[in-house]
Every structure is written in C-alpha cells, then in structure tokens.
Design a protein around this motif. Structure first.
Motif, PDB file in Angstrom:
ATOM      1  N   ASP A  10       0.727  -1.158  -0.134  1.00 51.00           N
ATOM      2  CA  ASP A  10       0.010  -0.232  -0.083  1.00 51.00           C
ATOM      3  C   ASP A  10       0.974   1.379  -0.336  1.00 51.00           C
ATOM      4  O   ASP A  10       0.669   1.721  -0.548  1.00 51.00           O
ATOM      5  CB  ASP A  10      -0.834  -0.144   0.933  1.00 51.00           C
ATOM      6  CG  ASP A  10      -2.120  -0.959   1.574  1.00 51.00           C
ATOM      7  OD1 ASP A  10      -1.750  -1.924   0.357  1.00 51.00           O
ATOM      8  OD2 ASP A  10      -2.796  -1.143   1.750  1.00 51.00           O
ATOM      9  N   LEU A  11       1.767   1.573   0.556  1.00 52.19           N
ATOM     10  CA  LEU A  11       2.706   2.036   0.848  1.00 52.19           C
ATOM     11  C   LEU A  11       3.565   2.214  -0.479  1.00 52.19           C
ATOM     12  O   LEU A  11       3.627   3.624  -1.175  1.00 52.19           O
ATOM     13  CB  LEU A  11       3.644   1.917   1.992  1.00 52.19           C
ATOM     14  CG  LEU A  11       5.143   2.654   2.342  1.00 52.19           C
ATOM     15  CD1 LEU A  11       5.013   4.470   1.972  1.00 52.19           C
ATOM     16  CD2 LEU A  11       5.929   2.465   3.205  1.00 52.19           C
ATOM     17  N   TRP A  12       3.988   1.522  -0.852  1.00 52.85           N
ATOM     18  CA  TRP A  12       5.050   1.778  -2.403  1.00 52.85           C
ATOM     19  C   TRP A  12       3.665   2.379  -3.213  1.00 52.85           C
ATOM     20  O   TRP A  12       3.520   2.945  -3.847  1.00 52.85           O
ATOM     21  CB  TRP A  12       5.027   0.165  -3.073  1.00 52.85           C
ATOM     22  CG  TRP A  12       6.894   0.151  -2.342  1.00 52.85           C
ATOM     23  CD1 TRP A  12       7.341  -0.406  -1.260  1.00 52.85           C
ATOM     24  CD2 TRP A  12       7.882   1.479  -2.393  1.00 52.85           C
ATOM     25  NE1 TRP A  12       8.378   0.677  -1.161  1.00 52.85           N
ATOM     26  CE2 TRP A  12       8.528   1.215  -1.503  1.00 52.85           C
ATOM     27  CE3 TRP A  12       8.709   2.344  -3.230  1.00 52.85           C
ATOM     28  CZ2 TRP A  12      10.227   1.736  -1.817  1.00 52.85           C
ATOM     29  CZ3 TRP A  12       9.419   2.661  -3.585  1.00 52.85           C
ATOM     30  CH2 TRP A  12      10.565   2.806  -2.479  1.00 52.85           C
ATOM     31  N   ASP A  13       2.505   1.658  -3.206  1.00 51.64           N
ATOM     32  CA  ASP A  13       1.542   2.018  -4.287  1.00 51.64           C
ATOM     33  C   ASP A  13       1.294   3.549  -3.666  1.00 51.64           C
ATOM     34  O   ASP A  13       1.243   4.870  -5.326  1.00 51.64           O
ATOM     35  CB  ASP A  13       0.330   1.868  -4.334  1.00 51.64           C
ATOM     36  CG  ASP A  13      -0.306   0.311  -5.177  1.00 51.64           C
ATOM     37  OD1 ASP A  13       1.257  -0.161  -5.700  1.00 51.64           O
ATOM     38  OD2 ASP A  13      -1.196  -0.778  -4.658  1.00 51.64           O
ATOM     39  N   ALA A  14       1.316   3.878  -2.746  1.00 51.68           N
ATOM     40  CA  ALA A  14       0.869   5.498  -2.638  1.00 51.68           C
ATOM     41  C   ALA A  14       2.191   6.776  -3.079  1.00 51.68           C
ATOM     42  O   ALA A  14       1.918   7.564  -3.652  1.00 51.68           O
ATOM     43  CB  ALA A  14       1.034   5.894  -0.928  1.00 51.68           C
TER      44      ALA A  14
END
Ligand SMILES: C[S@@+](CC[C@H](N)C(=O)[O-])C[C@H]1O[C@@H](n2cnc3c(N)ncnc32)[C@H](O)[C@@H]1O
Length: 274
Positions: A10-14
């Motif tokens: 999720d962090l890397w998507d953001a």
C-alpha cells in the motif's frame, strides 16, 4: 500475503504516485532525452555491455532503471509487487516506445508468475530492507539466473544502516539499529516519501528488515551462485543525515572525519554452467 508486506505494498502504491512527479526522479528529463539513463557510471561499468542480453530487474519500482537498461540495449523484464508501480512503468514504456515487459508479483512468488531464466538479474538502491527473508530472496535470484549468466546488486551497506539516520548532525554516528537479520520488522510511521518528504502520506507505515553483509553473501552462495566481486564504497547514493553531499552529488562522511565506514556496496555473482 503477510500483513506487513501488504502494508508495504500500500505504501509503495502511494509512493509511486508521489515519486513519479518528484524532482528526485526527474521523469521529465528521462522523457525528453532519448539517451537519458538513470544508472550510475560504476554500475554500467561493473555490469558491462548488456546489448542483446535478457535482463530481469527485481523490485523495479516504476521502471526508470529498467527502461534505462532497455535504452542501453538489454531485453528487459521488470518485476515489482506494487500494481501502481507496474502500471506506471508499463504506461511510461508505451509512451516512450521502449520495449519492456513488467510483471506484478511479490518477490517470493515471482517464480510462480514468471517463466524463464535471464542472462542478467539486477536489483538496486533500496531493495533488501523490504524483504523479511534473505535466504528466500537469494533462492529467487538464483532461480532466475541462466547458467553462465550473473546477478548484480548495488545497495546501501548494512553497516551504514545501523546508525540513526534522521535528526542527527553530519558525522554524528549514533548506533541505533540491528545489524543482523531479525524476524519481526522494524515499523515506522511514514512522513512523505524519500523523494518528496513534504508529500501527504497520512496513516501509512513502513515495515523493514535488516540483513548483514555476511548473511547476504552466504545466502547467495548457498543458493548456488559464485561471488565474482564484492565492492564496498565510501559513498551513499542518497541523502542520509549523518553524511554530506560532495561535488559529485554522492553522500559521504564529512571531510576530516577520523576513520572510515562502508556506505554502499556492489556485488556480482555468477551461475556456473552445470
Ligand atoms: C526503493 S524501490 C527500488 C528503487 C529503484 N531502484 C528506483 O529507485 O526506482 C523498492 C521497490 O521494492 C518494491 N518491493 C518492496 N517489497 C517487495 C516485495 N516483497 N516484492 C516485490 N517488490 C517489492 C517496492 O514496490 C519498490 O518499488
């Protein structure tokens, strides 16, 4: 997927959305310069010519380094677990007319998602700290190296990772973090991205793991690869609070610091022909 890895995804998507527009990645220059590549001179020299070689880029983010390898002639496949990263990489490749294939997969699941072996398996700059199991990583790496081919990694040196890296002065080395692998991740609240610290990232966390240099090297040997070289550098490729930037753009201990510290490394490992 493990909850810590899901949170990291999720962090890397953001972060992909933030990083793509950042000055740090400077996508505009990459778009506008047909010969623009985002690889360090030392990597290009150490990897050597790749023209016509198949190259698998593990943890490829949104593909700037993958597309750089394609620009110097490699036949590139990039892999990453961030759907946003891979979608952005595919879109950029299509926009710029650079042939490259991108695959979405958790690194540990990649052998089930991607067929084939590659002349070069490559990974770099901020990858190992996201991985809980370094022995499992090395098995995935070795799985994809063609007999007679090689693996290349350049990464922050595990010794440089043991010091507090925020809110310290240049030259202030405060021993804070583990050196050897640990089962439970270190978890941090995220404030912005490394490429744009002021970007909003409310509620996001990162989970990280450490791995010693010995554990990394031994895991690759155990997975069947032969170490060709292991180089240790006195610079880092990105800002760390206890370092200062030099005229060459790299980050080092302040001039006049007593003693020495390895800050980055590169390693090449080959797979023998059976
Ligand atoms: C710092 S980036 C790599 C940076 C890249 N060298 C660059 O600057 O463009 C780390 C990448 O690892 C990916 N990643 C983290 N954990 C992963 C996992 N378990 N499986 C696959 N990719 C992962 C992230 O999505 C991210 O794109």
């Amino acid at each position: 997927m493990d909850p810590a890895l899901r949170a990291n995804r999720d962090l890397w998507d953001a972060w992909t959305k933030i990083n793509f527009g950042s000055a740090f990645y400077d996508v505009a220059s990459f778009r506008n310069g047909e010969r623009s590549i985002r690889l360090a001179d030392y990597e290009l020299a150490e990897v050597g010519p790749v023209e016509g070689k198949t190259l698998l880029h593990l943890q490829c983010h949104f593909g700037l380094d993958s597309l750089s390898w394609a620009r110097v002639g490699a036949i590139v496949t990039g892999a990453d677990f961030s759907p946003e990263g891979v979608a952005t990489a595919r879109a950029l490749a299509a926009e710029l007319g650079i042939p490259a294939t991108f695959v979405i997969a958790n690194l540990y699941d990649l052998p089930a998602e991607l067929d084939g072996q590659f002349d070069v398996v490559y990974t770099s700059n901020g990858v190992l700290g996201w991985l809980p199991d370094i022995a499992g990583w090395a098995r995935v790496v070795a799985h994809f190296v063609k007999p007679g081919g090689f693996f290349y990694v350049t990464e922050i040196h595990p010794v440089a990772q043991v010091f507090e890296n925020e809110d310290v002065q240049p030259g202030e080395l405060r021993l804070t973090y583990p050196y050897w692998s640990h089962r439970e991740p270190l978890t941090f609240e995220v404030h912005g991205s490394y490429a744009d610290p002021s970007a909003p990232t409310d509620g996001l966390v990162e989970h990280g793991w450490d791995h010693s240099l010995g554990e990394i090297v031994s895991a690759l040997i155990l997975a069947g690869l032969r170490i060709e070289f292991l180089h240790e550098f006195d610079f880092a490729n990105w800002p760390i609070d206890f370092l200062v930037q030099g005229a060459d753009g790299r980050w080092r201990l302040p001039p006049g610091t007593a003693g020495q510290l390895p800050l980055f490394f590169s390693l090449k490992a080959s797979k023998p022909v059976a």
